[in-house]
Design an enzyme around this catalytic site. Structure first.
Site, PDB file in Angstrom:
ATOM      1  N   CYS A 117       0.833  -1.202   0.000  1.00  0.00           N
ATOM      2  CA  CYS A 117       0.000   0.000   0.000  1.00  0.00           C
ATOM      3  C   CYS A 117       0.866   1.249   0.000  1.00  0.00           C
ATOM      4  O   CYS A 117       1.858   1.315   0.714  1.00  0.00           O
ATOM      5  CB  CYS A 117      -0.880   0.022   1.251  1.00  0.00           C
ATOM      6  SG  CYS A 117      -2.148  -1.235   1.259  1.00  0.00           S
ATOM      7  N   ASP A 125      13.388   3.125   9.283  1.00  0.00           N
ATOM      8  CA  ASP A 125      14.577   3.523  10.042  1.00  0.00           C
ATOM      9  C   ASP A 125      14.645   2.854  11.413  1.00  0.00           C
ATOM     10  O   ASP A 125      15.740   2.545  11.897  1.00  0.00           O
ATOM     11  CB  ASP A 125      14.672   5.052  10.174  1.00  0.00           C
ATOM     12  CG  ASP A 125      13.407   5.673  10.757  1.00  0.00           C
ATOM     13  OD1 ASP A 125      12.363   4.999  10.745  1.00  0.00           O
ATOM     14  OD2 ASP A 125      13.460   6.816  11.228  1.00  0.00           O
ATOM     15  N   GLN A 126      13.485   2.595  12.048  1.00  0.00           N
ATOM     16  CA  GLN A 126      13.509   1.935  13.360  1.00  0.00           C
ATOM     17  C   GLN A 126      13.967   0.479  13.245  1.00  0.00           C
ATOM     18  O   GLN A 126      14.643  -0.042  14.129  1.00  0.00           O
ATOM     19  CB  GLN A 126      12.128   2.000  14.021  1.00  0.00           C
ATOM     20  CG  GLN A 126      11.645   3.406  14.331  1.00  0.00           C
ATOM     21  CD  GLN A 126      12.570   4.156  15.268  1.00  0.00           C
ATOM     22  OE1 GLN A 126      12.865   3.692  16.366  1.00  0.00           O
ATOM     23  NE2 GLN A 126      13.057   5.305  14.834  1.00  0.00           N
TER      24      GLN A 126
END
Length: 429
Positions: A117, A125-126
């Protein structure tokens, strides 16, 4: 390509059964990479995302077979750390779980950046921060993420934003690392508990899944097991909203009602009668609807995945309601399509302001993402006349046998092949 045709205006009645959770399945299937012997997953939904993940596991040397009763058996014993920079991997948003799983088993992976989607920026980034804390070297080269590690060592990782994807991905990478990993500010969604349950059955040592601090003590190896996926709370919530929207009485079967408390509360606030028991929820939509405000939050708050379907329901309510999406601000692509159907909605920043009641009119509309598709199907069932929905590939990513399930409630809904001219017009639109 196919389109979906819906003749609206009928009250829907009956029982509809919920499939296994898509958001669990897309993480559980990559998790099988971490085992040394075959893993059997029961309750696997028959959706395109699952099929594509099965194909990707076969690409890296796994054997994937489909058994009775929605069972998927993965034999990971001959898997190799094959790079997957292009191809199917890019079509699948949840392909990023292959990073954590392959890093956990092989200490290296190359994964093309995911698609799925398009909901504005969904940065990973986490995830990368977590992998680096465990000792991996991570680079982004030509649209693919390269991960390498000499060894993975447990670490204390604080997530700057509560992220389901990052929580699961770090769990996958950490279960075979040396020592203890602590994930702080972890997401608490039921799907995370489901993944932790599978990993624990495989021999992992995980405590605290479902709370905001998860502790993982690494083990050397994991073995196969049998696991059944939890029911899909988003599919269940979609059908609850649909029951309220259609004006009939719909019983949603194979649900865990605790996973849907925020949705149940909002429906009741809007004047909908909702009855719950152990594994069923019955929604009666024949009353006048009051307007409510919705604000999406991380679990156990109101799910962002049900914001779009609920917006459709609010077109039937008396008054003006505000729907605010704090998770994905770009999740309003369905609004223009609902406007074509006579909805009175305006978007201001991260909020949609819905004024009702209006009688929706059948129209030609296009699903731009999975849950927008669900919102438009509900709109079609509410509308006067015939609604034509294109972009079905989005709906098929997350809703199993939606046409047959809705026919079972008395909906007049069917698929038709699109003509070459219609396909051209859709591409140019």
């Amino acid at each position: 390509m196919e389109k979906l045709l819906i003749e609206g205006g009928r009250a829907l009645n009956g029982t509809i059964r919920v499939s296994g959770a898509k958001n669990s399945a897309v993480a559980l299937i990559p998790a099988t990479i971490l085992a040394d012997t075959p893993v059997t997953i029961g309750g696997v939904p028959n959706i395109s995302d699952v099929k594509m993940l099965g194909d990707l596991l076969e690409e890296i040397g796994g054997r994937v077979t489909y058994g009775q009763e929605e069972e998927m058996v993965v034999d990971p014993s001959n898997m190799v750390a094959m790079p997957l920079p292009n191809g199917k991997v890019k079509k699948l948003r949840a392909s990023y779980y292959l990073m954590g799983a392959m890093l956990g088993r092989f200490k290296k992976a190359v994964i093309g950046l995911p698609g799925g989607c398009h909901l504005g920026p969904r940065p990973i980034d986490q995830h990368i921060k977590g992998f680096e804390a465990l000792g991996a070297h991570v680079t982004n080269e030509q649209g693919a993420i390269y991960l390498r590690a000499d060894e993975l060592r447990g670490a204390r990782i604080y997530l700057d934003v509560v992220s389901v994807g990052a929580t699961i991905n770090i769990m996958l990478a950490a279960v075979r690392a040396k020592g203890r990993t602590v994930i702080e500010n972890a997401a608490k969604e039921p799907e995370i508990i489901d993944v932790a349950t599978l990993l624990t059955s495989m021999g992992a040592r995980i405590k605290g899944a479902g709370t905001d601090v998860i502790r993982i003590d690494g083990v050397d190896s994991l073995h196969g097991c049998h696991h059944t996926i939890i029911p899909d709370r988003i599919e269940a919530g979609t059908y609850m909203i649909l029951g309220a929207a259609s004006g009939g009485e719909v019983t949603v079967d194979n649900v865990i009602p605790q996973h849907l408390e925020s949705v149940t509360a909002k429906l009741r606030e809007a004047g909908v009668q909702v009855e719950t028991n152990d594994d069923q929820i019955t929604v009666n939509g024949d009353r006048r609807l009051k307007v409510v405000d919705i604000k999406t939050l991380v679990y156990p708050g109101f799910p962002t995945d049900l914001q779009q379907p609920f917006t459709t329901l609010l077109t039937k309510a008396h008054g003006t309601g505000v729907v605010t999406d704090t998770i994905y601000g770009a999740r309003f692509k369905h609004i223009d399509e609902l406007r074509r159907m006579n909805a009175q909605i305006k978007v201001e920043g991260r909020s949609a302001i819905v004024t009702g009641p209006v009688l929706l009119q059948g129209a030609k509309v296009k699903a731009s993402d999975l849950r927008a598709g669900a919102a438009l199907v509900i709109a079609g069932l509410m509308a006067d006349g015939i609604t034509e929905v294109t972009g079905l590939e989005h709906i098929d990513r997350g809703y199993e046998n939606i046409v047959d399930k809705l026919k079972g409630l008395g909906a007049n809904i069917w698929r038709e092949q699109m003509t070459k001219q219609e396909i051209e017009e859709m591409k140019n639109a």
